[in-house]
Design an enzyme around this catalytic site. Structure first.
Site, PDB file in Angstrom:
ATOM      1  N   GLY A 184      -0.402  -9.328 -12.995  1.00 14.14           N
ATOM      2  CA  GLY A 184      -0.924  -9.794 -11.501  1.00 14.14           C
ATOM      3  C   GLY A 184      -2.062 -10.280 -11.415  1.00 14.14           C
ATOM      4  N   ALA A 212      -3.433 -12.992 -10.595  1.00 17.55           N
ATOM      5  CA  ALA A 212      -3.948 -13.868  -9.576  1.00 17.55           C
ATOM      6  C   ALA A 212      -3.908 -13.000  -8.192  1.00 17.55           C
ATOM      7  CB  ALA A 212      -2.646 -15.042  -9.362  1.00 17.55           C
ATOM      8  N   GLY A 213      -3.341 -11.774  -8.153  1.00 18.75           N
ATOM      9  CA  GLY A 213      -3.609 -11.156  -6.967  1.00 18.75           C
ATOM     10  C   GLY A 213      -4.874 -10.524  -6.687  1.00 18.75           C
ATOM     11  N   MET A 225      -6.072  -7.485  -6.493  1.00 15.31           N
ATOM     12  CA  MET A 225      -6.483  -6.561  -7.631  1.00 15.31           C
ATOM     13  C   MET A 225      -6.748  -7.036  -8.913  1.00 15.31           C
ATOM     14  SD  MET A 225      -7.368  -3.262  -7.457  1.00 15.31           S
ATOM     15  CE  MET A 225      -8.194  -2.631  -9.031  1.00 15.31           C
ATOM     16  N   GLY A 241      -1.610   1.620 -12.411  1.00 15.51           N
ATOM     17  CA  GLY A 241      -2.246   1.906 -10.903  1.00 15.51           C
ATOM     18  C   GLY A 241      -0.999   1.689 -10.030  1.00 15.51           C
ATOM     19  N   THR A 252       2.146   2.220  -7.571  1.00 14.09           N
ATOM     20  CA  THR A 252       2.845   3.615  -6.972  1.00 14.09           C
ATOM     21  C   THR A 252       4.225   2.946  -6.419  1.00 14.09           C
ATOM     22  OG1 THR A 252       1.708   2.887  -4.998  1.00 14.09           O
ATOM     23  CG2 THR A 252       0.501   4.560  -6.522  1.00 14.09           C
ATOM     24  N   ASN A 307      -4.480   6.658  -7.874  1.00 14.10           N
ATOM     25  CA  ASN A 307      -5.591   6.152  -7.619  1.00 14.10           C
ATOM     26  C   ASN A 307      -6.866   6.356  -8.638  1.00 14.10           C
ATOM     27  OD1 ASN A 307      -8.359   5.579  -6.037  1.00 14.10           O
ATOM     28  ND2 ASN A 307      -7.033   5.437  -4.232  1.00 14.10           N
ATOM     29  N   HIS A 362      -3.628   1.923   5.403  1.00 13.77           N
ATOM     30  CA  HIS A 362      -3.928   1.037   4.290  1.00 13.77           C
ATOM     31  C   HIS A 362      -3.472  -0.346   5.010  1.00 13.77           C
ATOM     32  CE1 HIS A 362      -3.603   3.966   0.997  1.00 13.77           C
ATOM     33  NE2 HIS A 362      -4.142   3.166   0.478  1.00 13.77           N
ATOM     34  N   HIS A 363      -3.609  -1.437   4.390  1.00 13.57           N
ATOM     35  CA  HIS A 363      -3.652  -2.962   4.925  1.00 13.57           C
ATOM     36  C   HIS A 363      -2.057  -2.995   5.186  1.00 13.57           C
ATOM     37  CE1 HIS A 363      -1.971  -3.561   0.687  1.00 13.57           C
ATOM     38  NE2 HIS A 363      -3.094  -3.014   0.279  1.00 13.57           N
ATOM     39  N   LYS A 396       0.815  -3.164   2.356  1.00 10.04           N
ATOM     40  CA  LYS A 396       1.317  -2.244   1.614  1.00 10.04           C
ATOM     41  C   LYS A 396       2.743  -1.879   1.749  1.00 10.04           C
ATOM     42  CE  LYS A 396      -0.211   2.248  -0.238  1.00 10.04           C
ATOM     43  NZ  LYS A 396       0.036   1.697  -1.822  1.00 10.04           N
TER      44      LYS A 396
END
Length: 265
Positions: free
Chosen positions: A7, A9-10, A12, A97, A99, A123, A154-155, A158
């Site tokens: 991931g 380019a995301g 995170m 990481g 979930t 986390n 959260h944003h 999610k």
């Protein structure tokens, strides 16, 4: 330590690449994105804003993981499971990481950990893991007359609720009371729910805007309320913990580890 990022380019993924670039003894060895991503073929360092690193973003997960000593994955359950199988096949350690995995998907991660060391945590922020330890300790000190409620926000992007971190905090509270979380939790409330049972551990989830993450564990009695809260202002804390975990895995035997192991909690 040669690290591959799933991931890449995301949001995170970019933060992880930035952290690797600023960490002595670490280098970016691979960068993965899904087929169809407009980032494919671009230099991962340039996408992350840290300058060219000579590592192109590719959809060939096997090639990217095979070039690394450890792969860090904060993607989605199906991709994480696929990457874990590749890592196990190639003898590459893994930091997870992600979930929201189903029991069947979780079992596949456990199977991969029989072949390679895997650090899997809901986390990786240092503060959150200290919060988990505090919650467990507090739950041992306060009897069940103190109602436990766990709030998280959260944003808007999610996709799972309650968050993996909220559930991990619930497990910490349950461990402190020496009960199984699944036997006492209330993951949501709606309609005519009746009175709150003694000993219940409740959850509330909010979603909105670009909130990185807020988690509060509340212990409430008839006479007082204790709240333990962690708020993330950016993903930097998660990236710091993930890269720390990647370095910690070097030389470890196959097995499933957590941030408690990394931090010595």
């Amino acid at each position: 330590m040669k690290i591959a990022i799933a991931g890449a380019a995301g949001r995170m993924g970019q933060m992880l690449i930035q952290r690797i670039a600023s960490t002595d003894g670490c280098s970016l060895a691979g960068a993965i994105e899904a087929a169809g991503s407009n980032a494919l073929g671009r230099d991962a360092g340039e996408v992350a804003g840290v300058g060219a690193k000579g590592v192109k973003i590719v959809s060939d997960s096997a090639a990217a993981i095979g070039a690394a000593q450890v792969v860090i994955d904060f993607t989605v359950p199906a991709a994480t499971v696929a990457h874990a199988a590749i890592a196990a096949d190639k003898g590459v350690a893994m930091v997870i990481g992600t979930t929201g995995l189903s029991p069947e998907q979780s079992a596949l991660i456990h199977a991969a950990a029989k072949k390679v060391p895997i650090m899997w945590a809901a986390n990786m922020a240092l503060g959150v893991n200290i919060l988990m330890a505090l919650v467990e300790k507090t739950a041992t000190l306060l009897d069940p007359s103190y109602d436990i409620e766990i709030f998280e926000m959260h944003h808007r992007h999610k996709i799972d609720a309650p968050s993996g971190t909220a559930l991990a905090l619930g497990h910490s509270a349950a461990a402190g009371r020496k009960v199984e979380l699944e036997k006492v939790w209330r993951r949501s409330r709606d309609g005519h729910t009746g009175a709150r049972p003694t000993g219940e551990i409740g959850f509330a989830s909010l979603r909105g805007a670009e909130e990185v993450g807020v988690h509060t564990v509340m212990f409430a009695s008839a006479g007082e309320r204790l709240e333990l809260t962690h708020r993330a202002f950016s993903r930097e804390g998660y990236a710091l913990g993930a890269v720390m975990a990647a370095k910690w895995l070097e030389g470890k035997k196959p097995g499933l580890y957590g941030m408690k192991d990394v931090l010595g909690l």
